[in-house]
Design an enzyme around this catalytic site. Sequence first.
Site, PDB file in Angstrom:
ATOM      1  N   HIS A  63       5.921  14.686 -43.077  1.00 42.44           N
ATOM      2  CA  HIS A  63       5.618  14.188 -41.946  1.00 42.44           C
ATOM      3  C   HIS A  63       4.051  14.643 -41.580  1.00 42.44           C
ATOM      4  O   HIS A  63       3.737  15.769 -41.860  1.00 42.44           O
ATOM      5  CB  HIS A  63       6.509  14.446 -40.699  1.00 42.44           C
ATOM      6  CG  HIS A  63       7.838  13.607 -40.656  1.00 42.44           C
ATOM      7  ND1 HIS A  63       8.795  14.067 -39.944  1.00 42.44           N
ATOM      8  CD2 HIS A  63       7.957  12.405 -41.158  1.00 42.44           C
ATOM      9  CE1 HIS A  63       9.826  13.126 -40.331  1.00 42.44           C
ATOM     10  NE2 HIS A  63       9.423  12.138 -40.873  1.00 42.44           N
ATOM     11  N   ASP A  65       2.437  15.718 -39.067  1.00 41.44           N
ATOM     12  CA  ASP A  65       2.097  17.238 -38.515  1.00 41.44           C
ATOM     13  C   ASP A  65       2.058  18.251 -39.440  1.00 41.44           C
ATOM     14  O   ASP A  65       2.069  19.447 -38.842  1.00 41.44           O
ATOM     15  CB  ASP A  65       2.777  17.014 -36.824  1.00 41.44           C
ATOM     16  CG  ASP A  65       4.190  17.086 -37.277  1.00 41.44           C
ATOM     17  OD1 ASP A  65       4.841  16.478 -38.216  1.00 41.44           O
ATOM     18  OD2 ASP A  65       5.033  17.540 -36.450  1.00 41.44           O
ATOM     19  N   HIS A 138      16.747  17.322 -41.674  1.00 42.02           N
ATOM     20  CA  HIS A 138      15.975  16.584 -40.691  1.00 42.02           C
ATOM     21  C   HIS A 138      16.261  15.114 -41.264  1.00 42.02           C
ATOM     22  O   HIS A 138      17.224  14.649 -42.065  1.00 42.02           O
ATOM     23  CB  HIS A 138      14.788  16.865 -40.975  1.00 42.02           C
ATOM     24  CG  HIS A 138      13.639  16.452 -40.295  1.00 42.02           C
ATOM     25  ND1 HIS A 138      13.936  16.338 -38.558  1.00 42.02           N
ATOM     26  CD2 HIS A 138      12.286  16.018 -40.182  1.00 42.02           C
ATOM     27  CE1 HIS A 138      12.855  15.843 -38.228  1.00 42.02           C
ATOM     28  NE2 HIS A 138      11.698  15.667 -39.048  1.00 42.02           N
ATOM     29  N   HIS A 265       7.131  25.125 -32.840  1.00 36.02           N
ATOM     30  CA  HIS A 265       7.269  23.991 -32.982  1.00 36.02           C
ATOM     31  C   HIS A 265       7.710  23.175 -31.926  1.00 36.02           C
ATOM     32  O   HIS A 265       8.482  22.229 -31.555  1.00 36.02           O
ATOM     33  CB  HIS A 265       8.190  23.573 -34.097  1.00 36.02           C
ATOM     34  CG  HIS A 265       7.961  21.826 -34.550  1.00 36.02           C
ATOM     35  ND1 HIS A 265       8.850  20.966 -34.158  1.00 36.02           N
ATOM     36  CD2 HIS A 265       7.206  21.564 -35.727  1.00 36.02           C
ATOM     37  CE1 HIS A 265       8.329  19.891 -34.931  1.00 36.02           C
ATOM     38  NE2 HIS A 265       7.521  20.066 -35.611  1.00 36.02           N
TER      39      HIS A 265
END
Length: 303
Positions: A63, A65, A138, A265
């Site tokens: 991802h 980020d 995830h 996070h």
Amino acid sequence: MLDICLLGTGGMMPLPYRWLTSMMARCGGSNLLIDCGEGTQIALKEKGWSPKPIDVICFTHYHADHISGLPGLLLTMGNAERTEPLTLVGPKGLERVVGALRTIAPELPFELRFIELTENRERLQLGPYVIDAYRVNHNVICYGYAVSILRTGRFDVDKAREQEIPQRFWSRLQKGEEIEHEGRLLTPDLVLGPDRKGLKVVYCTDTRPVPVIAEYAEGADLFICEGMYGEKEKAAKAREYKHMTFYEAAELAKKAQPAEMWLTHYSPSLTRPEEYMNEVRQIFPRAKAAKDGWTVELGFAED
């Protein structure tokens, strides 16, 4: 000695007061970075740590980020006249993803070496680091990492003499070498006592709480764990998007009993994570709401 810096603590997007989650480890002149989202090299600059000596970059997943800062970091390292190879570790598809990002960083004065993770658990030895990668839960393939510095046993002079090992070989055996001498293989275990407790830092983000996380975090010197939401009313959102709340992270720490846990996070909407910590510490007293730039120097325990 192992130096750890949590460069940023944010999830999803960088904010004026919070960089994206990334961790740097330094040991024996070798640096290891976990994740490299947008702004990671600015966070490094603010901390006063150089990107040039980074030898290993581990990615939890792809991802944006967690990886979009890579092209700029590579260019900065190249402009610093780095020539040594750089090892990149991440889930399957790593070389393809990095190749696409390198469209804007096509020429580098150093080699990139790729290690793609395909198993649920994998162990690597890179420089001074033993890296255990473990699959988490995830909505894309994602790994957590345990970074360890192992410590051999003490050199035993009496043991070396009993084995009639020439003194000129002692130092080399103590450093882990194997030596052929007069038809005999001399190995380190002949002169060393039992292994001593080393150092371990465990890092995981972007996952639901799964038992494997507590398994690897057991007895860690530092457990850096995702805490996306502090607000209890966002528990359903955490389940839907496969993230964790502060309280779920604390339950993992309660099982694993690390020396300390740092939450990281954070959701961009979570502006004051420390406000939730009293209740979190009722679950795991050694939990902290980390802030950008937090650093710790970990040393071996006295024998």
